[in-house]
Enzyme design. Structure first.
Site, mmCIF file in Angstrom:
data_model
loop_
_atom_site.group_PDB
_atom_site.id
_atom_site.type_symbol
_atom_site.label_atom_id
_atom_site.label_comp_id
_atom_site.label_asym_id
_atom_site.label_seq_id
_atom_site.Cartn_x
_atom_site.Cartn_y
_atom_site.Cartn_z
ATOM 1 N N ASP A 160 -18.094 41.920 -2.064
ATOM 2 C CA ASP A 160 -18.864 41.880 -3.301
ATOM 3 C C ASP A 160 -20.240 42.526 -3.124
ATOM 4 O O ASP A 160 -20.701 42.759 -2.001
ATOM 5 C CB ASP A 160 -19.009 40.423 -3.773
ATOM 6 C CG ASP A 160 -19.016 40.295 -5.289
ATOM 7 O OD1 ASP A 160 -19.314 41.304 -5.967
ATOM 8 O OD2 ASP A 160 -18.720 39.194 -5.798
ATOM 9 N N ASP A 169 -15.609 41.517 -14.075
ATOM 10 C CA ASP A 169 -15.696 40.072 -13.892
ATOM 11 C C ASP A 169 -15.092 39.294 -15.059
ATOM 12 O O ASP A 169 -14.965 38.076 -14.969
ATOM 13 C CB ASP A 169 -17.156 39.643 -13.702
ATOM 14 C CG ASP A 169 -17.576 39.655 -12.242
ATOM 15 O OD1 ASP A 169 -16.696 39.784 -11.370
ATOM 16 O OD2 ASP A 169 -18.785 39.529 -11.976
#
Length: 681
Positions: free
Chosen positions: A429, A487
């Site tokens: 990430d 997301d």
């Protein structure tokens, strides 16, 4: 010198190296076997202009009369050499007037018709060179007068925007230290009104994960160009790139594509090229990621039950998300301290991984190596490792770790985890913009770290996640196996995000997960059938606490995973097709096998249709002369109709590809936010 004619898959590039500068005479549709000569392409000399014909070179500048945006702001360069390395690669060399600088341009046309270009500037003199910019430009014809590029926000990436290309520059610059949620992504110029299935289009993408600029320009002088390059910061003393004698700077690759059949024609070139250049590891396993299931609530019992539920529906990979490492109880702390939290995991991750492996799944782990929490043990031990000294605002309560200083530490920590535990997958990430002038240095350090890690652990797959889809580019794709597309798992948002991301990136590289009925990001509640159909087409997974799902939901999910596994060879190797719908409430997309014997399509209603009877389902990309049997699969969508179309009531229809494409099948009256899946054999 000579004229080079590169040809592949119906595309031609004609490069003239017979003058004082190399010039691209043509990039676009194939020109056959006849090699054009220079004379027919010399333009007129207009009044009130330079006294020789203006010819756009590989390094256009003021010194040759080009008053548009230059490729290199460094005076006049002359051609000193050109040669072909093979049938589809040419190297061209230009030197400055005083011979202190040399630019080598590499042009490569792939068998799929994808063109790549990059420059390398070398310092041949005795003094230092400060480089303000070095960009790659390509000419486009007059007919390319409408632009398409992209913008977006967190969880709303790759939103298309269109505008005419008028005189002047349409420029998109990214200063995020990553492409960003508003990345221009793929700048396309085409015939007015071009769509997925129609129109000539020319498109460029910069294969780079740091700051960049990409633009289109139409000059009153008569030329149009598409260009891109790394955005070099002038903010540092003397500039970002300073070359000592003997040093060189290489630009990122500019990836350029032409299509005479619209945006789908771009995908028809890009997808096979990407599959050959950076092949995905197939089959792509069905994933369960724990984030939206448990968030930071890491408990062996809870996670073991979730693993059992995942295995029971057919999941193949279990990924433990954020919250497993020392002191990490929320998103405010501990980034950089990459040690398993002994208070949560007194026996390490071994008990959980044993449970996962016993259930027949492999194991993945979330990491965010490029970031550091200000209150972490790492920050206390190495405050000098914080990029820019920790100045400026925090973002998501974290700062950026200087990878040029922390490379060895990160490689050691990640290697220790991958050695101790049988980890098959890292979700990598990157949850903030850099907000620094050191983007290029940091990006190259990231590439070096990923290269080092992959060399040590070639079996480990890596997913590029950047607050969702803020770092999806062809530069990092050479070092990762999967992208987290966004997301948001809201299927309505995902339909658009996946549709447009998929113009460039093939579906097997794009993670798409089934979420809970009420989406975590938007709060919108969606039908299970729409959520399943949306997640079917990419690298499929689940982001949902399955232990809270009903028995009937679990049965539907298990059936969906079985269907996905059956269709996976088609979905992850086939040709992606998208229809141009006359009604914006309807989307139609599909995947057709390369031999056109098998296909899967989805008809999706995003909202209320314009008319009581929607337009027919016209299925593109089929063999016009073959007979296809069309039947519905998956969870039946909700309809509002007194009677269905006769073919659907009968359970199937058999028609030629030509009839299915031109006439189509009557559509059922789907209510808003529904999806009908169709399989063709």
């Amino acid at each position: 010198m000579t004229v080079f004619h590169l040809r592949a898959a119906g595309v031609s590039l004609v490069l003239d190296t017979r003058g004082t500068a190399a010039r691209i005479l043509h990039w676009g549709p194939g020109l056959g076997d006849h090699l054009p000569t220079e004379d027919p392409f010399v333009p007129a000399v207009p009044p009130s202009s330079i006294d020789v014909p203006l010819r756009l070179s590989l390094l256009p500048s003021l010194s040759e009369g080009w008053t548009g945006r230059p490729s290199l702001s460094a005076g006049e360069f002359r051609l000193i050499g050109a040669h072909s390395q093979d049938d589809n690669t040419v190297l061209v060399r230009h030197a400055s007037a005083d011979s202190t600088q040399e630019v080598t341009t590499e042009l490569e046309l792939s068998p799929q018709g994808v063109l790549r270009l990059r420059h390398r500037l070398a310092n041949r003199g005795a003094g230092e060179i400060v480089l303000p910019c070095l960009d790659v430009l390509l000419p486009i014809p007059d007919e390319a007068s409408e632009l398409l590029d992209f913008t977006g926000l967190w969880s709303h990436e790759r939103q298309p925007q269109r505008a005419p290309l008028r005189h002047g520059v349409w420029s998109r610059e990214s200063r995020h230290g990553r492409p960003g949620h508003d990345d221009a992504f793929l700048m396309t110029a085409g015939e007015p009104g071009f769509g997925f299935r129609k129109g000539r289009v020319w498109a460029v993408h910069l294969a780079w994960s740091g700051d960049k600029r990409i633009w289109a320009e139409r000059s009153a002088l008569g030329y149009g160009v598409l260009g891109a390059g790394e955005l070099l910061s002038p903010g540092q003393i003397g500039g970002e790139v300073r070359l000592a004698p003997g040093e060189s700077y290489e630009t990122p690759w500019l990836v350029a594509v032409f299509s005479d059949t619209g945006l789908d024609g771009l995908s028809d070139r890009l997808h096979p090229w990407i599959r050959a250049h950076s092949p995905a590891r197939l089959p792509r396993p069905v994933v369960l990621n724990t984030w939206e299931a448990v968030y930071f609530d890491h408990d062996l019992g809870v996670l073991s039950d979730l693993a059992d539920a995942a295995a029971s529906v057919g999941v193949e990979r279990f990924v433990l998300d954020d919250g497993w490492f020392a002191g990490r109880r929320d998103d405010k702390r501990a980034l950089g301290d990459w040690y398993v939290d002994s208070s949560l995991w007194p026996e390490g991750l071994h008990p959980l991984i044993a449970r996962v492996k016993k259930a027949g799944m492999d194991f993945g782990l979330w990491v965010e190596p490029e970031m550091i929490s200000p209150d972490s043990a790492l920050a206390a031990a190495h405050p000098d490792w914080i990029l820019d000294g920790g100045t400026g605002p925090t973002w998501r309560r974290q700062r950026v770790l200087d990878l040029t200083k922390a490379h060895d530490y990160l490689l050691e920590r990640l290697s220790a985890l991958l050695t101790e535990y049988p980890i098959a997958f890292l979700k990598w990430d990157h949850n903030r913009d850099l907000l620094t002038s050191h983007s290029g240095r940091q990006t190259r350090a990231l590439y070096r770290l990923l290269t080092s890690l992959r060399a040590r652990f070639p079996h480990v797959e890596i997913e590029s996640c950047a607050s969702g889809g803020a770092r999806i580019d062809l530069g990092i794709l050479e070092l990762v196996d999967r992208f987290w597309t966004s997301d948001t798992n809201d299927p309505l948002d995902r339909q658009s995000i996946q549709r447009w991301t998929g113009v460039l990136i093939p579906p097997e590289y794009l993670g798409g997960h089934l979420g809970a009925a009420t989406a975590h990001v938007t709060g919108r509640t969606s039908a299970l059938g729409l959520r399943l159909a949306t997640a079917l087409f990419g690298s499929a997974g689940i982001e949902w606490n399955l232990t809270a799902a009903s028995e009937s939901e679990r049965l539907d999910i298990a059936a969906w995973i079985t269907e996905h596994k059956r269709l996976r060879p088609l979905l992850h190797t086939g040709r992606v097709v998208r229809a141009d719908s006359p009604d914006p409430a309807h989307l139609l997309h599909g995947v057709v096998a390369q031999d056109r014997t098998h296909a899967v399509f989805a008809l999706v209603t995003l909202g209320t249709p314009r008319a009581a009877l929607p337009p027919p389902i016209r299925l593109p990309g089929l063999d016009p002369d073959r007979l296809y049997t069309v039947r519905p699969i998956g969870v039946p969508p909700r309809t509002l109709q007194d009677a269905p179309p006769l073919w659907l009531a009968a359970g199937s229809a058999t028609l030629t590809g030509r009839v299915l494409a031109e006439v189509g099948l009557p559509a059922p009256l789907l209510t808003p936010e529904q999806a009908l899946l169709l399989e063709l054999t």
